[in-house]
Scaffold this motif. Structure first.
Motif, PDB file in Angstrom:
ATOM      1  N   VAL A   1       0.841  -1.192   0.000  1.00 11.71           N
ATOM      2  CA  VAL A   1       0.000   0.000   0.000  1.00 11.71           C
ATOM      3  C   VAL A   1       0.878   1.244   0.000  1.00 11.71           C
ATOM      4  O   VAL A   1       1.959   1.264   0.595  1.00 11.71           O
ATOM      5  CB  VAL A   1      -0.942   0.002   1.234  1.00 11.71           C
ATOM      6  N   ASP A   2       0.426   2.264  -0.696  1.00 18.12           N
ATOM      7  CA  ASP A   2       1.141   3.537  -0.751  1.00 18.12           C
ATOM      8  C   ASP A   2       0.534   4.474   0.304  1.00 18.12           C
ATOM      9  O   ASP A   2      -0.632   4.884   0.199  1.00 18.12           O
ATOM     10  CB  ASP A   2       0.991   4.152  -2.145  1.00 18.12           C
ATOM     11  N   VAL A   3       1.314   4.791   1.329  1.00 13.55           N
ATOM     12  CA  VAL A   3       0.811   5.630   2.427  1.00 13.55           C
ATOM     13  C   VAL A   3       1.228   7.095   2.273  1.00 13.55           C
ATOM     14  O   VAL A   3       0.966   7.903   3.173  1.00 13.55           O
ATOM     15  CB  VAL A   3       1.310   5.091   3.789  1.00 13.55           C
ATOM     16  N   SER A   4       1.849   7.440   1.151  1.00 13.21           N
ATOM     17  CA  SER A   4       2.375   8.799   0.977  1.00 13.21           C
ATOM     18  C   SER A   4       1.266   9.855   0.976  1.00 13.21           C
ATOM     19  O   SER A   4       1.504  11.013   1.354  1.00 13.21           O
ATOM     20  CB  SER A   4       3.188   8.899  -0.317  1.00 13.21           C
ATOM     21  N   ASN A   5       0.065   9.465   0.542  1.00 11.39           N
ATOM     22  CA  ASN A   5      -1.038  10.430   0.472  1.00 11.39           C
ATOM     23  C   ASN A   5      -1.996  10.336   1.654  1.00 11.39           C
ATOM     24  O   ASN A   5      -3.040  10.988   1.662  1.00 11.39           O
ATOM     25  CB  ASN A   5      -1.822  10.237  -0.834  1.00 11.39           C
ATOM     26  N   TRP A   6      -1.655   9.519   2.631  1.00  5.27           N
ATOM     27  CA  TRP A   6      -2.531   9.369   3.795  1.00  5.27           C
ATOM     28  C   TRP A   6      -2.519  10.641   4.637  1.00  5.27           C
ATOM     29  O   TRP A   6      -1.511  11.337   4.752  1.00  5.27           O
ATOM     30  CB  TRP A   6      -2.081   8.188   4.655  1.00  5.27           C
ATOM     31  N   THR A   7      -3.651  10.921   5.260  1.00  5.84           N
ATOM     32  CA  THR A   7      -3.766  12.043   6.188  1.00  5.84           C
ATOM     33  C   THR A   7      -4.207  11.507   7.553  1.00  5.84           C
ATOM     34  O   THR A   7      -4.430  10.300   7.721  1.00  5.84           O
ATOM     35  CB  THR A   7      -4.814  13.053   5.686  1.00  5.84           C
ATOM     36  N   GLY A   8      -4.346  12.408   8.503  1.00 12.86           N
ATOM     37  CA  GLY A   8      -4.818  12.000   9.820  1.00 12.86           C
ATOM     38  C   GLY A   8      -6.203  11.399   9.762  1.00 12.86           C
ATOM     39  O   GLY A   8      -6.513  10.442  10.485  1.00 12.86           O
ATOM     40  N   SER A   9      -7.044  11.933   8.873  1.00 13.41           N
ATOM     41  CA  SER A   9      -8.402  11.405   8.743  1.00 13.41           C
ATOM     42  C   SER A   9      -8.397   9.991   8.167  1.00 13.41           C
ATOM     43  O   SER A   9      -9.231   9.161   8.532  1.00 13.41           O
ATOM     44  CB  SER A   9      -9.246  12.327   7.856  1.00 13.41           C
ATOM     45  N   THR A  10      -7.434   9.711   7.281  1.00 10.21           N
ATOM     46  CA  THR A  10      -7.322   8.366   6.709  1.00 10.21           C
ATOM     47  C   THR A  10      -7.051   7.348   7.808  1.00 10.21           C
ATOM     48  O   THR A  10      -7.699   6.301   7.869  1.00 10.21           O
ATOM     49  CB  THR A  10      -6.185   8.298   5.674  1.00 10.21           C
ATOM     50  N   VAL A  11      -6.116   7.659   8.682  1.00 12.47           N
ATOM     51  CA  VAL A  11      -5.782   6.767   9.794  1.00 12.47           C
ATOM     52  C   VAL A  11      -6.974   6.617  10.740  1.00 12.47           C
ATOM     53  O   VAL A  11      -7.287   5.519  11.194  1.00 12.47           O
ATOM     54  CB  VAL A  11      -4.555   7.299  10.568  1.00 12.47           C
ATOM     55  N   PHE A  12      -7.655   7.719  11.022  1.00  9.94           N
ATOM     56  CA  PHE A  12      -8.822   7.687  11.914  1.00  9.94           C
ATOM     57  C   PHE A  12      -9.920   6.795  11.343  1.00  9.94           C
ATOM     58  O   PHE A  12     -10.471   5.940  12.047  1.00  9.94           O
ATOM     59  CB  PHE A  12      -9.354   9.110  12.125  1.00  9.94           C
ATOM     60  N   TYR A  13     -10.262   6.993  10.064  1.00 12.20           N
ATOM     61  CA  TYR A  13     -11.294   6.176   9.430  1.00 12.20           C
ATOM     62  C   TYR A  13     -10.903   4.697   9.434  1.00 12.20           C
ATOM     63  O   TYR A  13     -11.735   3.817   9.674  1.00 12.20           O
ATOM     64  CB  TYR A  13     -11.537   6.630   7.985  1.00 12.20           C
ATOM     65  N   LEU A  14      -9.626   4.432   9.180  1.00  8.27           N
ATOM     66  CA  LEU A  14      -9.148   3.053   9.125  1.00  8.27           C
ATOM     67  C   LEU A  14      -9.286   2.376  10.491  1.00  8.27           C
ATOM     68  O   LEU A  14      -9.709   1.211  10.581  1.00  8.27           O
ATOM     69  CB  LEU A  14      -7.694   3.027   8.663  1.00  8.27           C
ATOM     70  N   ILE A  15      -8.950   3.088  11.559  1.00  5.49           N
ATOM     71  CA  ILE A  15      -9.067   2.532  12.908  1.00  5.49           C
ATOM     72  C   ILE A  15     -10.525   2.231  13.228  1.00  5.49           C
ATOM     73  O   ILE A  15     -10.848   1.170  13.783  1.00  5.49           O
ATOM     74  CB  ILE A  15      -8.479   3.515  13.947  1.00  5.49           C
ATOM     75  N   ILE A  16     -11.432   3.139  12.877  1.00  7.25           N
ATOM     76  CA  ILE A  16     -12.861   2.926  13.131  1.00  7.25           C
ATOM     77  C   ILE A  16     -13.368   1.707  12.361  1.00  7.25           C
ATOM     78  O   ILE A  16     -14.111   0.878  12.901  1.00  7.25           O
ATOM     79  CB  ILE A  16     -13.682   4.174  12.740  1.00  7.25           C
ATOM     80  N   VAL A  17     -12.959   1.588  11.096  1.00 11.56           N
ATOM     81  CA  VAL A  17     -13.401   0.458  10.269  1.00 11.56           C
ATOM     82  C   VAL A  17     -12.912  -0.867  10.841  1.00 11.56           C
ATOM     83  O   VAL A  17     -13.664  -1.849  10.899  1.00 11.56           O
ATOM     84  CB  VAL A  17     -12.905   0.635   8.811  1.00 11.56           C
ATOM     85  N   ILE A  18     -11.654  -0.914  11.280  1.00 10.87           N
ATOM     86  CA  ILE A  18     -11.078  -2.161  11.784  1.00 10.87           C
ATOM     87  C   ILE A  18     -11.653  -2.532  13.156  1.00 10.87           C
ATOM     88  O   ILE A  18     -12.089  -3.671  13.365  1.00 10.87           O
ATOM     89  CB  ILE A  18      -9.543  -2.056  11.868  1.00 10.87           C
ATOM     90  N   ILE A  19     -11.674  -1.571  14.093  1.00 13.29           N
ATOM     91  CA  ILE A  19     -12.095  -1.871  15.463  1.00 13.29           C
ATOM     92  C   ILE A  19     -13.614  -2.032  15.566  1.00 13.29           C
ATOM     93  O   ILE A  19     -14.112  -3.034  16.085  1.00 13.29           O
ATOM     94  CB  ILE A  19     -11.624  -0.771  16.438  1.00 13.29           C
TER      95      ILE A  19
END
Length: 305
Positions: free
Chosen positions: A211-229
């Protein structure tokens, strides 16, 4: 018994609520360039590991390996993971890709009808007035909620319909096939291994580390955590755990809270308009939930091994 049923009721409603929220968050991730296949494999692998760790810390850790010591339970677990867990994810996403989310969701929630037909044909349960009422409320509620009463939402290609029907079939299988395993092992073990196996299988298509994380933002990480947990780990666990105290029919019917949650999240968070027919659909789904809560089955469904 009533207290146990209420716990089961709260579990399935909470699980499907988290599913709905997770779906809305996933849509945001897709808009930020996250690939569907990567999200599926990543969230399944991580959520599966977290569930097994939870089992090891708070419950009987011996069950984590014990489930693999008998050929029957090992085979059933692998089947549950691939034909159930992974198939539900893939067929639903494929239906959305070929058509649209409204039709995909509505077809997926034909699963309660499939379950009722299956247990009735096998003589495990009789078709009752309660079944008829809940089916009508669930299907009509979902239709109005997802389409706002417009038939134009159903102008979709045949592949979308086929994938949607397979999604409903997968959800019905996923719900019924887990019951014998739950009679012998904790739901954390069953769902945890199911997710991990499904995620590893999907990793052959799209590895989580690719996966290319170069364009990730804080919101990307937040959404990802919500989706996983919430949208994966807790949602699937609560749904399966509810089968300990509710029938498969009740659990699958109460699953209609997922499209309700997804639509409401879209309205409140993304500021999408909410039509009059959608309010009507919401009232039908809420009526179904109250009806199920008040009308307990006199005899629980029994699924033979």
């Amino acid at each position: 018994m009533k207290n146990k049923r209420m716990i089961g009721f709260l579990l399935v409603v909470s699980g499907c609520f988290f599913w709905g929220i997770g779906g809305t968050m996933s849509q945001q991730l897709f808009s930020q360039g996250i690939e569907v296949s990567w999200l599926v494999s990543t969230r399944l692998v991580i959520a599966g590991i977290l569930l097994l760790i939870t089992q090891a810390i708070f419950k009987d850790r011996r069950q984590i390996l014990e489930i693999w010591r008998q050929k029957y339970t090992a085979f059933r677990l692998v089947t549950f993971a691939i034909v159930g867990m992974l198939a539900v994810q893939y067929t639903y996403m494929a239906s959305i890709k070929e058509g649209n989310a409204a039709v995909a969701t509505l077809l997926q929630y034909l699963a309660p009808v499939m379950i009722i037909v299956w247990v009735t044909l096998r003589g495990q349960s009789k078709f009752t007035k309660k079944d008829a009422v809940t089916i009508v409320l669930a299907l009509c509620g979902s239709f109005f909620l997802l389409t706002n009463g417009s038939l134009s939402a159903f102008a979709v290609p045949l592949p979308a319909i086929i994938w949607g029907l397979l999604s409903g079939l997968s959800l019905a299988f996923y719900t019924l096939y887990a019951i014998p395993l739950l009679q012998r092992f904790d739901s954390l073990v069953v769902v945890g291994w199911g997710m991990l196996l499904a995620g590893v299988t999907m990793s052959f298509v799209q590895p989580p580390w690719d996966v290319d994380v170069s364009n990730w933002t804080g919101s990307t990480v937040f959404y990802l955590i919500i989706v996983i947990i919430f949208g994966t780990m807790l949602a699937f666990w609560f749904y399966i755990e509810s089968l300990q105290t509710l029938t498969a029919k009740e659990t699958s019917l109460l699953g209609n809270i997922e499209p309700l949650t997804a639509v409401l999240a879209t309205v409140l968070w993304l500021k999408e308009p909410f039509g009059s027919f959608q309010w009507f659909g919401t009232s039908l789904i809420l009526a179904m939930m109250i009806y199920i809560a008040l009308k307990a089955d006199q005899k629980q469904d029994v699924v033979s091994e």
